[in-house]
Motif scaffolding. Structure first.
Motif, PDB file in Angstrom:
ATOM      1  N   ILE A 100       0.866  -1.184   0.000  1.00 26.98           N
ATOM      2  CA  ILE A 100       0.000   0.000   0.000  1.00 26.98           C
ATOM      3  C   ILE A 100       0.900   1.229   0.000  1.00 26.98           C
ATOM      4  N   ALA A 158      -1.368  -1.617  -4.216  1.00 31.76           N
ATOM      5  CA  ALA A 158      -2.530  -0.764  -3.995  1.00 31.76           C
ATOM      6  C   ALA A 158      -2.085   0.684  -4.079  1.00 31.76           C
ATOM      7  N   LEU A 193      -7.041   2.524  -5.614  1.00 34.20           N
ATOM      8  CA  LEU A 193      -7.754   2.930  -4.415  1.00 34.20           C
ATOM      9  C   LEU A 193      -8.475   4.253  -4.645  1.00 34.20           C
ATOM     10  N   ARG A 232      -8.450   6.218   4.692  1.00 37.04           N
ATOM     11  CA  ARG A 232      -7.454   5.258   4.224  1.00 37.04           C
ATOM     12  C   ARG A 232      -7.497   3.983   5.067  1.00 37.04           C
ATOM     13  N   THR A 269     -10.507   1.977   3.874  1.00 41.67           N
ATOM     14  CA  THR A 269     -10.196   1.392   2.573  1.00 41.67           C
ATOM     15  C   THR A 269      -9.263   0.197   2.720  1.00 41.67           C
ATOM     16  N   ALA A 270      -8.282   0.308   3.612  1.00 42.29           N
ATOM     17  CA  ALA A 270      -7.355  -0.802   3.833  1.00 42.29           C
ATOM     18  C   ALA A 270      -8.067  -2.003   4.438  1.00 42.29           C
ATOM     19  N   LEU A 294      -9.921  -3.610   1.630  1.00 43.89           N
ATOM     20  CA  LEU A 294      -8.949  -4.242   0.730  1.00 43.89           C
ATOM     21  C   LEU A 294      -8.416  -5.535   1.332  1.00 43.89           C
ATOM     22  N   ARG A 295      -8.151  -5.532   2.628  1.00 42.29           N
ATOM     23  CA  ARG A 295      -7.652  -6.741   3.291  1.00 42.29           C
ATOM     24  C   ARG A 295      -8.711  -7.840   3.288  1.00 42.29           C
ATOM     25  N   MET A 326       1.678  -7.638   4.602  1.00 42.38           N
ATOM     26  CA  MET A 326       1.331  -6.299   4.139  1.00 42.38           C
ATOM     27  C   MET A 326       2.542  -5.405   4.355  1.00 42.38           C
ATOM     28  N   LEU A 344       4.163  -1.411   3.946  1.00 41.69           N
ATOM     29  CA  LEU A 344       3.870   0.012   3.811  1.00 41.69           C
ATOM     30  C   LEU A 344       5.142   0.812   4.023  1.00 41.69           C
ATOM     31  N   LEU A 348      -0.983   4.293   9.081  1.00 43.31           N
ATOM     32  CA  LEU A 348      -1.884   3.246   8.609  1.00 43.31           C
ATOM     33  C   LEU A 348      -1.425   1.873   9.082  1.00 43.31           C
ATOM     34  N   LEU A 405      -3.695  -0.692  11.512  1.00 43.58           N
ATOM     35  CA  LEU A 405      -4.050  -2.053  11.126  1.00 43.58           C
ATOM     36  C   LEU A 405      -3.527  -3.075  12.129  1.00 43.58           C
TER      37      LEU A 405
END
Length: 388
Positions: free
Chosen positions: A94, A126, A145, A154, A157-158, A161-162, A170, A172, A181, A185
């Motif tokens: 991401i 992403a 995205l 965000r 959205t994550a 997406l997950r 993942m 970042l 972010l 998560l």
């Protein structure tokens, strides 16, 4: 340890040519067969960042022989595109919000994801915009995205997406947006987080701790990891498919207010436009007014800072601040070597100098061969006319 001892005379006698003359002749065009290193090629393969300062990852040891490099045929056709099945997808990358093509940080994320996924694994990218070269950078799938800079949007959205693409890992960037972010998560799902990774390879994951005095290693890749900027070199593997996948993701709900900083208030290292004064400037009050009218951050050469006409924090150069600005306006600066090193990362350079053969004039894309005093007066007058 027993090591074979070389006999230079014996090695040289192999190249002896039959000759009737008094002096022996040798055919030195025939090499001894020992591998020869190419330092330039090794450095190019280890380069992580080119501007504003070159950074080379010396942890990647590559030994190439000149004979092998010359013997290797240059492929005329493009390498075949690598395609993987959906079941082989392993890493979700991401990126931060942005515009235009992939940033160097995005490419380093894909390079690290390729190492973590392996040759048979796949990587999903992403990104909040369409990019053309994601496949060549290492992405097997691409998810577009919704454009949003708000952290809460965000995060939602994550999450979606997950849920749509449940991958094992993942990745970042360790930036204000990516780090926030990743920690959201990890706290939501209780996942393991390994942040600030600087090396990824045979040793596993490595990051500095305790003020960079100790390296912390982890053999297995966690669920979430963040990558430090400008630490992982890019890869030149075979291009991947880069196929776009359509997903039903939530749209942005929150507006982000963007506040522009005051004109010329940014520090030198963060400014996109720098107006710098050199030894050819006599009226520094006029210079400051010109920099403020143009919206640039004022800078100076070392000579001007040594004389006390400008503060030491405004010094530009290898011994001052190294710039990565989009535009650099040099007023009355001849261009000492250390000053040119400091502006090596600037995209556009404009020089005003009376010397046609000055080093700064040669470096500049646009040069005005004239005294800086009348040029500044004209710039100030035009800038005041353009103001509403």
């Amino acid at each position: 340890m027993m090591r074979l001892r070389r006999d230079p005379r014996l090695e040289r006698s192999v190249h002896l040519l039959p000759s009737s003359g008094a002096r022996p002749r040798y055919d030195l065009t025939q090499r001894s067969g020992r591998p020869r290193r190419d330092p330039r090629q090794e450095a190019a393969s280890q380069a992580v960042r080119l501007a504003p300062r070159l950074r080379i990852d010396r942890t990647q040891h590559v030994f190439l022989s000149a004979s092998a490099a010359q013997a290797a045929p240059i492929p005329e056709s493009k390498p075949a595109v690598v395609r993987v099945e959906d079941a082989a997808l392993r890493v979700l990358v991401i990126t931060d919000p942005g515009k235009g093509p992939l940033t160097p940080m995005d490419r380093q994320l894909l390079a690290s994801a390729r190492i973590a996924a392996g040759a048979a694994g796949g990587v999903v990218l992403a990104v909040d915009r369409e990019v053309d070269d994601a496949g060549s950078a290492g992405a097997d799938r691409i998810v577009i995205l919704p454009e949003s800079a708000h952290p809460a949007d965000r995060f939602e959205t994550a999450l979606a997406l997950r849920t749509a693409i449940p991958l094992a890992h993942m990745m970042l960037p360790e930036t204000p947006a990516g780090g926030d972010l990743g920690r959201r998560l990890a706290a939501r799902f209780g996942w393991a987080l390994f942040s600030g990774v600087e090396q990824i390879g045979a040793r596993g994951l490595v990051r500095p701790v305790r003020g960079r005095k100790v390296d912390q290693e982890q053999a297995e890749c966690p669920e979430i990891l963040t990558l430090a900027p400008d630490m992982v070199p890019l890869r030149s593997d075979a291009p991947r498919e880069g196929r776009i996948v359509s997903l039903d993701l939530p749209q942005a709900k929150r507006a982000v207010e963007r506040v522009r900083p005051a004109r010329g208030s940014l520090p030198l290292a963060d400014s996109d436009f720098v107006v710098s004064a050199g030894n050819g400037i006599r009226d520094f009050e006029l210079f400051r007014n010109v920099a403020a009218a143009l919206g640039g951050t004022p800078g100076a050469s070392r000579v001007v800072c040594d004389s006390g006409d400008m503060p030491r924090a405004a010094q530009v150069g290898a011994s001052g601040t190294v710039l990565a600005a989009d535009c650099y306006l040099a007023l009355g600066i001849a261009g000492a070597p250390q000053h040119l090193q400091g502006i090596a990362g600037c995209r556009h350079v404009i020089a005003v100098n009376t010397d046609l053969h000055a080093a700064m004039v040669e470096r500049a894309e646009l040069a005005i061969v004239a005294d800086a005093q009348p040029v500044m007066e004209a710039l100030l007058r035009l800038a005041q006319e353009k103001q509403p």
